[in-house]
Design an enzyme around this catalytic site. Sequence first.
Site, PDB file in Angstrom:
ATOM      1  N   LYS A  52      29.022  63.089  76.886  1.00  0.00           N
ATOM      2  CA  LYS A  52      29.897  62.187  77.746  1.00  0.00           C
ATOM      3  C   LYS A  52      29.103  61.119  78.129  1.00  0.00           C
ATOM      4  O   LYS A  52      28.002  61.302  78.170  1.00  0.00           O
ATOM      5  CB  LYS A  52      30.178  63.188  78.891  1.00  0.00           C
ATOM      6  CG  LYS A  52      31.306  64.116  78.736  1.00  0.00           C
ATOM      7  CD  LYS A  52      32.632  63.557  78.814  1.00  0.00           C
ATOM      8  CE  LYS A  52      33.201  63.306  79.968  1.00  0.00           C
ATOM      9  NZ  LYS A  52      34.008  64.437  80.604  1.00  0.00           N
ATOM     10  N   LYS A 107      34.887  59.383  71.709  1.00  0.00           N
ATOM     11  CA  LYS A 107      35.927  60.671  72.399  1.00  0.00           C
ATOM     12  C   LYS A 107      36.972  59.612  73.236  1.00  0.00           C
ATOM     13  O   LYS A 107      36.681  58.957  74.034  1.00  0.00           O
ATOM     14  CB  LYS A 107      34.997  61.382  73.477  1.00  0.00           C
ATOM     15  CG  LYS A 107      36.076  62.515  74.328  1.00  0.00           C
ATOM     16  CD  LYS A 107      34.879  63.417  74.779  1.00  0.00           C
ATOM     17  CE  LYS A 107      35.558  64.319  75.892  1.00  0.00           C
ATOM     18  NZ  LYS A 107      36.920  64.464  76.122  1.00  0.00           N
TER      19      LYS A 107
HETATM   20  S1  IVH Z   1      37.856  67.547  68.671  1.00  0.00           S
HETATM   21  C1  IVH Z   1      38.099  71.807  68.404  1.00  0.00           C
HETATM   22  N1  IVH Z   1      37.694  64.972  68.640  1.00  0.00           N
HETATM   23  O1  IVH Z   1      38.611  65.975  74.318  1.00  0.00           O
HETATM   24  C2  IVH Z   1      37.797  70.452  68.527  1.00  0.00           C
HETATM   25  N2  IVH Z   1      38.578  65.766  70.734  1.00  0.00           N
HETATM   26  O2  IVH Z   1      37.399  67.489  76.222  1.00  0.00           O
HETATM   27  C3  IVH Z   1      38.588  69.664  69.609  1.00  0.00           C
HETATM   28  N3  IVH Z   1      39.145  64.510  72.414  1.00  0.00           N
HETATM   29  O3  IVH Z   1      40.325  68.530  73.915  1.00  0.00           O
HETATM   30  C4  IVH Z   1      38.786  68.422  69.996  1.00  0.00           C
HETATM   31  N4  IVH Z   1      38.791  62.653  71.571  1.00  0.00           N
HETATM   32  O4  IVH Z   1      41.850  66.470  73.828  1.00  0.00           O
HETATM   33  C5  IVH Z   1      38.019  65.894  69.683  1.00  0.00           C
HETATM   34  N5  IVH Z   1      37.428  62.278  68.726  1.00  0.00           N
HETATM   35  C6  IVH Z   1      37.871  63.531  69.325  1.00  0.00           C
HETATM   36  C7  IVH Z   1      38.450  63.689  70.645  1.00  0.00           C
HETATM   37  C8  IVH Z   1      38.757  64.575  71.150  1.00  0.00           C
HETATM   38  C9  IVH Z   1      39.070  63.094  72.504  1.00  0.00           C
HETATM   39  C10 IVH Z   1      39.831  65.495  73.555  1.00  0.00           C
HETATM   40  C11 IVH Z   1      40.449  66.561  73.200  1.00  0.00           C
HETATM   41  C12 IVH Z   1      39.680  67.448  73.441  1.00  0.00           C
HETATM   42  C13 IVH Z   1      39.065  66.973  74.567  1.00  0.00           C
HETATM   43  C14 IVH Z   1      37.835  67.975  75.145  1.00  0.00           C
END
Ligand code: IVH
Length: 685
Positions: A323, A120
């Site tokens: 997290k 993430k």
């Molecule tokens: S998937 C519907 N993959 O984290 C799926 N998000 O806290 C949505 N983010 O809105 C996102 N790394 O901006 C996804 N490997 C990752 C990510 C990621 C960072 C962010 C993204 C999302 C937020 C949520």
Amino acid sequence: MDTAPAAVLADRAAYVEAVEQVRVAAAAYYGDGTSALDDDAFDRLMRGIALYEEAHPGDAVAESPTGQVAAGAVAGGDVVHTIPMLSLDNIFDHDGLLRWGTGLARRLGREPQGFHVGPKIDGLAVAAYYTDGKLTRLVTRGNGTTGEDVSHAIGTVDGLPDTLNEPVSAEVRGEIVLTTEQFDQANRIRAQYGEPVFSNPRNAAAGSLRATGRAYTIPLSCYAYTLLPGPDAPDNDAFAGRTHSELVDTLGRLGVRTVADTPVGTRTLRDLDAARDYIDTVAAQRDALPLGIDGVVVKADHPDDQHDAGAGSRAPRWAVAYKFPAVEKTTRILDVTWATGRTGFLAPRAQLAPVDIAGVTVAYATLHSPGMITKLDLRTGDTVTVRRAGDVIPYIVGPVVALRTGEEAPIELPDRCPACGGEIDRAQERWRCLQGRACDLSRSVEYAVGRDQFDIEGLGPKIVERLVADGAVADIADLFTLTREQLVAATGSEKNTDKILANITAAKDRPLSRVFCALGVRGTGRSMSRRIARHFGTMTAIQDTDTDGLQQVEGIGPEKAAMLLAELAELAPVIAKLAAAGVNQTEPGPPNSSDPDADTPAAPLAGMTVVATGSMTGPLADLSRNAVNELIERAGGRAGSSVSKTTGLLVAGANAGSKKSKAESLGITVVSPEEFAEMVGAYLG
Ligand code: IVH
């Protein structure tokens, strides 16, 4: 992994206040990237709000952040996201992951057909629109429904090519960040232009993505995580039916940098047990990564599972964010104090309003150098971002300039050495007492005679101080030419003098690793000294090497190599005196190593990371932890300090605590000191 508890909201008033706090913080966070609440505090409040609403559904207020993307804080922009850019629900430990998995399976009425896991990335979400392979528009997430057009930033984002490898029309979603290197570069540029530095990479990314009309460009990076058909794509089902893993692969083939291109990569896994291993590995590597990540995203990989699980208003049900505990927090600088270290360098230290960072209370942070204070324009009273990562001493990333009140005071730089009151040498970035090591010679000598260095019993701090005051010891090499008269004068005892003289003679035969460690070379402690000694074998080889040669040793980069060379040059006269006094300058190699053709037995710990914990017993009873680590390394192993999946063996002495239970839970072999002695005894002879 620790879970910060949810904030306890005792009544409706506390609940309403918490809603307000979260909204203000989220507005700042998603707005200009500054927020008075750090991630942990924010998450705690959010969970407190959710718990309160669960218990008192009638009290829930309309502006509650629980059902909204970005905590309902961000005004949208002009561009509508045809498919909303959702947020993710958070979990904080393996139990949470299992509960999420069970809930998902229950909802689907079957086990999901595999999972996709990836880092993430801690940045800002964007949607990049490609038309016939050309990047035409860049839009922020905004409130999830509408975002802001930031197409002016096209061309400044590494990893988002202007032209794809195929002329497809698609929407690429990803995270905009500054890598650690880009962040340092960004702050150098800002300082050049007389602008306040960024307090952390995330703020820098948020500010720079929106900024227009700057005289300079801050380079950004994008790591994409998904691919959608473009709104104007003729075939709107272009990527339908593909698994998430396939979408990420497709992005890569199109020439877009993705989460799979981070050093931790991504995995496609059958079940959540395997996700657990991946999460532990990513967590262990987190501090060493060249970009900020704040967790792992776990997703149902198959489109049918995603479709059937569906999404709430804020987040999909088929994905979740695991997290990690925050390693950065904001707090205030209360004061700055200066001290002179053993090698004569001045060390400024910030006293902080104590703050919990990943389970450790941080009350101080190093400021490294006066240059850093001026470069970051730090002031007493500033709210600052503090980072505590791994074993590194907590340090200040930067001030949150937006939170200044005007009450902050400049940090005064010393005009005399804080230890001896003498002149300061300001020629280098790090200031130094003009006397260098001689500023506090007693401390250098005390260090050199310590148990893990020359191990000269009987030379306590009082005697050392006296020898220094008498002029009998002007550097550590003088220890080996001390006369009986000098020692009797310092100890006042013939008997003690005899013992000390015998101990000094014995100390001449210490292995190079300890002799090198005794020199007190800046930037090297016990384990680095062992690595250097083992790598080069002799003191002459260490002295004859260059920066490239030094960088062959694990843990030495170009900066450290240059510093070590300068230190070695400064210490050359002392090293020569040590050699002249008959102090050993070589490291014993593994047994039989002098005869390459001999039938050398295989090192019993070859390639294995071994951790020792608890009090050693049996044949190891008298050994310091450092001495045990030496044994591990002589037997071909690597001495580790903490237990993780990569640990091969744990030597657990008496009263071994959490490391032993952790090793047992990870299925790592645990042996007693006696068993360990038997394992290596025959080999080491
Ligand atoms: S998937 C519907 N993959 O984290 C799926 N998000 O806290 C949505 N983010 O809105 C996102 N790394 O901006 C996804 N490997 C990752 C990510 C990621 C960072 C962010 C993204 C999302 C937020 C949520």
